[in-house]
Design a protein around this motif. Structure first.
Motif, PDB file in Angstrom:
ATOM      1  N   CYS A 297      16.342   1.343 -40.839  1.00 14.54           N
ATOM      2  CA  CYS A 297      15.968   0.901 -39.494  1.00 14.54           C
ATOM      3  C   CYS A 297      14.931  -0.210 -39.541  1.00 14.54           C
ATOM      4  O   CYS A 297      15.002  -1.177 -38.774  1.00 14.54           O
ATOM      5  CB  CYS A 297      15.431   2.081 -38.677  1.00 14.54           C
ATOM      6  SG  CYS A 297      16.696   3.262 -38.168  1.00 14.54           S
ATOM      7  N   ARG A 298      13.963  -0.094 -40.454  1.00  9.01           N
ATOM      8  CA  ARG A 298      12.939  -1.139 -40.584  1.00  9.01           C
ATOM      9  C   ARG A 298      13.559  -2.446 -41.038  1.00  9.01           C
ATOM     10  O   ARG A 298      13.210  -3.525 -40.555  1.00  9.01           O
ATOM     11  CB  ARG A 298      11.838  -0.698 -41.556  1.00  9.01           C
ATOM     12  CG  ARG A 298      10.889   0.346 -41.002  1.00  9.01           C
ATOM     13  CD  ARG A 298       9.582   0.386 -41.780  1.00  9.01           C
ATOM     14  NE  ARG A 298       9.786   0.667 -43.185  1.00  9.01           N
ATOM     15  CZ  ARG A 298       9.829   1.901 -43.708  1.00  9.01           C
ATOM     16  NH1 ARG A 298       9.709   2.955 -42.903  1.00  9.01           N
ATOM     17  NH2 ARG A 298       9.999   2.088 -44.996  1.00  9.01           N
TER      18      ARG A 298
ATOM     19  N   ARG B  93      15.345  -4.022 -38.071  1.00  6.95           N
ATOM     20  CA  ARG B  93      14.409  -4.661 -37.132  1.00  6.95           C
ATOM     21  C   ARG B  93      13.859  -5.964 -37.704  1.00  6.95           C
ATOM     22  O   ARG B  93      13.704  -6.955 -36.973  1.00  6.95           O
ATOM     23  CB  ARG B  93      13.269  -3.704 -36.788  1.00  6.95           C
ATOM     24  CG  ARG B  93      13.676  -2.553 -35.892  1.00  6.95           C
ATOM     25  CD  ARG B  93      12.465  -1.848 -35.326  1.00  6.95           C
ATOM     26  NE  ARG B  93      11.672  -1.221 -36.371  1.00  6.95           N
ATOM     27  CZ  ARG B  93      11.842   0.033 -36.779  1.00  6.95           C
ATOM     28  NH1 ARG B  93      12.786   0.792 -36.236  1.00  6.95           N
ATOM     29  NH2 ARG B  93      11.076   0.553 -37.731  1.00  6.95           N
TER      30      ARG B  93
ATOM     31  N   ARG C 123      14.313  -9.657 -36.021  1.00  9.47           N
ATOM     32  CA  ARG C 123      13.135 -10.457 -35.646  1.00  9.47           C
ATOM     33  C   ARG C 123      13.214 -11.838 -36.292  1.00  9.47           C
ATOM     34  O   ARG C 123      12.859 -12.844 -35.675  1.00  9.47           O
ATOM     35  CB  ARG C 123      11.856  -9.742 -36.077  1.00  9.47           C
ATOM     36  CG  ARG C 123      11.483  -8.557 -35.198  1.00  9.47           C
ATOM     37  CD  ARG C 123      10.428  -7.687 -35.847  1.00  9.47           C
ATOM     38  NE  ARG C 123       9.218  -8.420 -36.183  1.00  9.47           N
ATOM     39  CZ  ARG C 123       8.320  -8.024 -37.093  1.00  9.47           C
ATOM     40  NH1 ARG C 123       8.520  -6.904 -37.780  1.00  9.47           N
ATOM     41  NH2 ARG C 123       7.250  -8.744 -37.312  1.00  9.47           N
TER      42      ARG C 123
ATOM     43  N   SER D 186      21.904  -3.370 -32.886  1.00 12.83           N
ATOM     44  CA  SER D 186      20.917  -2.601 -33.640  1.00 12.83           C
ATOM     45  C   SER D 186      21.580  -1.491 -34.452  1.00 12.83           C
ATOM     46  O   SER D 186      21.315  -1.336 -35.646  1.00 12.83           O
ATOM     47  CB  SER D 186      19.871  -2.001 -32.693  1.00 12.83           C
ATOM     48  OG  SER D 186      18.916  -1.261 -33.423  1.00 12.83           O
TER      49      SER D 186
END
Length: 222
Positions: free
Chosen positions: A32-33, A36, A40, A55
């Motif tokens: 998940c990190r 993200r 970004r 996502s």
């Protein structure tokens, strides 16, 4: 009557019975990190091209990369140690894939000394090489090369785009996108994304079409 066994946070965090659950949770969090972080890094390209499910789809891909880590034990696997090349051809818009929309041949070269990646299109014949199902009469190519460090969570990036080009023109020759690779380090991964966006040009008034017709994909991983 069976005696009920209390299930609380402390037990989940310490009981050997839940070891596999803890491992799965730790690895899912890392995926998940990574998801993200990449979103970004590419945010300027995603605004008019990504679908609403991006996502979840990207996390699933990052988890596959994490699972390909050949050196770490289960529960300790990470995205940087996996096969990050799995990202290649990932489309950020599930409604429109770049591979189906943009059929023009191109090359991608990275110059480490100049800290630059170059995407070159020798020739684009719009009517033959670009899917015009959107009803648009103009398009723009955009790209970026993000130097991503998944451990330190850094991703300097500078997007580059062409002018808005005529879809009705017979041919566009020698188009190049010169992408700066900013602050690249040996531990970083350079992820190159290429996108196409469509417009309606009505006597000089430029209007975007529905973003479901636009596309953005990872085209190279260094």
């Amino acid at each position: 009557m069976k005696k009920r066994t209390p299930l609380n946070r402390k037990r989940v965090l310490t009981d050997p019975v839940f070891e596999m659950s803890r491992q799965n949770s730790a690895e899912f969090s890392r995926a998940c990190r990574a998801n993200r972080l990449l979103r970004r890094a590419l945010i300027l390209g995603l605004r008019n091209k990504a679908d609403r499910y991006i996502s979840g789809r990207l996390t699933k891909t990052m988890f596959k990369i994490l699972q390909s880590d050949p050196v770490s034990d289960r529960g300790e696997r990470s995205v940087p140690k996996g096969v990050i090349g799995i990202l290649k051809d990932f489309n950020f818009n599930r409604d429109t894939s770049l591979q189906n929309v943009l059929k023009a041949p191109y090359s991608i070269i990275i110059n480490n000394e100049a800290s630059r990646a170059t995407i070159s299109f020798p020739s684009i014949i719009p009517q033959a090489m670009i899917d015009t199902a959107s009803g648009a009469n103009a398009f723009m190519l955009s790209a970026m090369a993000a130097s991503v460090n998944f451990e330190k969570e850094t991703f300097p990036v500078e997007p580059v785009q062409t002018d808005i080009l005529d879809l009705d023109l017979q041919r566009h020759e020698n188009l190049q996108l010169q992408l700066p690779v900013i602050e690249h380090q040996p531990d970083n991964t350079v992820i190159v994304a290429l996108g196409i966006e469509f417009f309606l040009n009505n006597r000089g008034s430029i209007e975007p079409v529905d973003k479901k017709h636009n596309a953005l994909a990872v085209v190279k991983v260094f």
